[in-house]
Design an enzyme around this catalytic site. Structure first.
Site, mmCIF file in Angstrom:
data_model
loop_
_atom_site.group_PDB
_atom_site.id
_atom_site.type_symbol
_atom_site.label_atom_id
_atom_site.label_comp_id
_atom_site.label_asym_id
_atom_site.label_seq_id
_atom_site.Cartn_x
_atom_site.Cartn_y
_atom_site.Cartn_z
ATOM 1 C CB ALA C 238 39.263 8.092 -9.726
ATOM 2 C CG HIS C 239 38.870 10.182 -5.156
ATOM 3 N ND1 HIS C 239 39.617 10.378 -4.021
ATOM 4 C CD2 HIS C 239 39.666 10.518 -6.194
ATOM 5 C CE1 HIS C 239 40.795 10.819 -4.353
ATOM 6 N NE2 HIS C 239 40.852 10.908 -5.660
#
Lengths: 350, 350, 350
Positions: C238-239
């Site tokens: 994920a980010h």
């Protein structure tokens, strides 16, 4: 728009029917949603209320149930399987064009049979063979030396790495990647040395593989998916795995390297299966289960904890950590009780 | 390069501000990393130390906090939401060309509005409709009879199977596959008979779907994603699932067939949700939880065991298998104790 | 067809050998399957029986083992690593053409070195740079401002969003999506406001990333994969995650936003790692484990329950919910026992 009479349907699938031979059937639906030109089916006793109120033009039922309803019926010992067979008559999928799209890039060495359908922007490398009536969707990549059997269907944007072998009647859904490198590295002084994956992937007859599923090529020998296997979306099958005949694997399953899954197994969605283990034929793994060891005997296997409210769960989790201590305290309690009881008895004896 | 004054930002999003109206803002950053032309935001009390030391040119805060700082501020009751809205002003993504790339293969029957952008190697089959200002990225495949609304964005290499329907403002990230066959087979003599999936997929207004996520077409009726739903990467949504309005689903979640998820639910990453169940509106499922039964009441639900060192965990796991036995031994201990206590009392009575 | 003498292999990898210098080696195989022109290796003591019966033309062993066998041997302190290095000599993968396919769509602003290989239907946007000897497979999408280092290999159908940066010797397998939007929304009146993801993705030297793996761009700063990291298929990162040097992540792992994984970690297949936490260097997370909190110390960590037959498991699960109650009952039993014992002693004293 499809249209059959009840009599036509019965003769196509060679089953008996009851009721109006001329009843027109144009589609398949559930008992609840069916309208008077829909065919429906009854397999689940819990749906008896729907059976009594359905507007379906005809229903697939067992011979026994056929006695109990006035509806038009198609009769089968296995209504669900008959429903499955009949869905093929109500297929809505547009037919492929059975032509080679001019935008396809096909290596000059490749000879294709006339009956194949090659979509736009397909790339076919040297030394590829494709069987009759196979359909390669737009944007698929077919690597060097790949062989694809007869009547295979690759939906758009599938990637087949070099040396992949597909038998006949194989279906691959969009985004599937077959033959990427297995995850193999040897550790040496805190670094990873890539192990070139020298094997390939072999996929058997009548196998279906879901969207964005990955099956890695073998490290030395091949990764093997046997005949009749069905694999759902987003499944990861690592190098040198073998999946036995007619096994079904639901979505989001991961199977680690060199594991052997037996025949006629069912692997529930989200299950994780360890590497270098063996599952016997007929093993059923429940959804989300964690399989860390080999399973020698057919049966249903599960792991995990039940769902709780987060508040209750927090308590259970704390205790889970204390389980070993709890067990030991129970033992010592049992010892003390026995002693106390003994002395009690002695007193009474005195 | 973006550039706004504090006053401009305040008027664009229609909020009050405090401080130098001419403060130039060129980007958004965290309190810790912000330089003097960055806008930042304060939502998490734990970051108070950063608030006191930040070099940010302006900060998004509540009216209450605005009193407590000398920084330039933009004032909002919901600073995080205001930050979200302002990110749209500092967008770095290159604009699409709003042209049809000559390499795109578009069926002759298809009429496209002038304002659409069709990337290189896009394939668009017969009978497709696409709304104004929609952007179709390079290499996307748009199957027969697909309808795409206004201002949709498909990133490169998305695959839409035939009959898929997207409402307006739908965003699909690369590798997403919408409308592949649901995983449906009927068992008959150790074989699987394919159930042709006669339904499709319908996706509502303002839905965003992550990279390599799969949403399968329905068996009979459609799979439905309602308005405002947000779905992360590598999510599997099986046939005939319904996801209610504004529900958010994090990465690697799997939802099995015919399950209905309510509105405004939050499904944590890696959760597995069983088929044929119903989750009420407002249910929050913790990451990696296993949901085997319907959930009738809003609230937070979890499963699984806490993390332990492998050594301690091995002990807990052994005991987990013995739990039923442990519980029974506690019961029998309680019985014995009661008896012993009774006899004690009698003695004292005598 | 590859062919080397034992002496040639020894000199290429600069190790000692024992036996017939002219022994011809044409392939690598397992001890069990090897024929007389295959090279094999011995790393696992459990395979001693295979070592004694193998037909291999030569075996990679330690100096110690070399004394105990009459086979031709290549001698290494780390036979598995030597096997890994030697696999590179028996590579079957067809060489890229090192040409630019005429069907590739390359923005006019882009200048490519002569030595690159650009496959059919590749799309390269403005402002992209690609290093020498890099290979871009068919159908890859390379977004605006992407930079790709030297000797990178992108297999077919990889998508790189704008601003992605790859260092040298990066390998990306088919279907990988790098730089899609992080999953970021701010809640406001039961709706989700999109947070535009202003960061990008940076991938270090000698990183390999598996098929259909997704690495999201950062919300404000970049998502970072450090040098030497190896990531398997269907992994979600994920980010704003950071993965430290030489960490290996197996298939189907999900790592939530803003989490930092240390160096030389190993994350087992199917593990779920929570957001906003930190894993120390050298942490090993077992397959399918659920990591909810930071881990400060190197070591092996696990979670989950062992696999049971579904019948036994149902009992364990019921008891898991009762764990807190069980623990409290044990405590009260311990109290009662102590009292009873006390009075017992008093009696004896009297």
């Amino acid at each position: 728009m499809h249209s059959y009479t009840l009599q036509q349907l019965a003769s196509i699938v060679e089953v008996d029917y009851k009721g109006n031979p001329n009843q027109v059937i144009t589609n398949i639906s559930t008992l609840k949603l069916a309208n008077k030109t829909d065919l429906s089916f009854f397999c689940d006793p819990r749906l008896m209320p729907d059976l009594l109120t359905t507007k379906a033009g005809a229903i697939i039922v067992t011979a026994e149930m056929a006695q109990k309803t006035d509806n038009n019926t198609l009769i089968s010992a296995n209504p669900y399987a008959l429903y499955a067979r009949l869905t093929h008559l109500f297929y809505n999928e547009p037919d492929p064009l059975y032509m080679i799209h001019p935008s396809a890039c096909i290596a000059s060495s490749v000879k294709l049979p006339e009956s194949v359908s090659i979509g736009a922007n397909v790339v076919i490398e040297d030394n590829v063979t494709i069987g009759k009536h196979s359909v390669i969707g737009a944007g698929c990549y077919i690597g060097h030396n790949v062989s694809i059997g007869k009547r295979c269907q690759l939906y758009p944007n599938v990637s087949l790495y070099y040396d992949t072998k597909l038998d006949d009647y194989v279906t691959l859904h969009s985004g599937a990647v077959i033959g990427a490198d297995g995850f193999g590295y040897a550790p040496e002084n805190d670094q990873w040395i890539k192990i070139v994956q020298l094997g390939a992937v072999r996929i058997g007859f009548d196998v279906e593989i879901g969207a964005n599923t990955c099956i890695d090529r073998g490290a030395i020998t091949d990764t093997i998916i046997e005949d009749g296997v069905k694999i759902d979306n987003l499944v990861q099958i690592a190098h040198n795995v073998r999946v036995g005949e007619n096994t079904a694997i639901a979505g989001c399953v991961g199977i680690a390297g060199s594991t052997s899954i037996g025949e006629n197994c069912q692997i529930g969605g989200g299950a994780s299966i360890n590497g270098h283990i063996t599952l016997a034929d007929g093993v059923i793994v429940a959804g989300n289960a964690m399989v860390t060891k080999s399973i020698a005997k057919a049966g249903v296997y599960s792991s995990g904890t039940g769902l709780q409210t987060n508040r209750d769960w927090r308590r259970s989790v704390v205790r889970f950590r204390q389980l070993d201590d709890m067990a030991k305290r129970i033992q010592s309690l049992e010892k003390k009780i026995t002693e106390l009881s003994k002395t009690k008895i002695q007193e009474e004896v005195l």
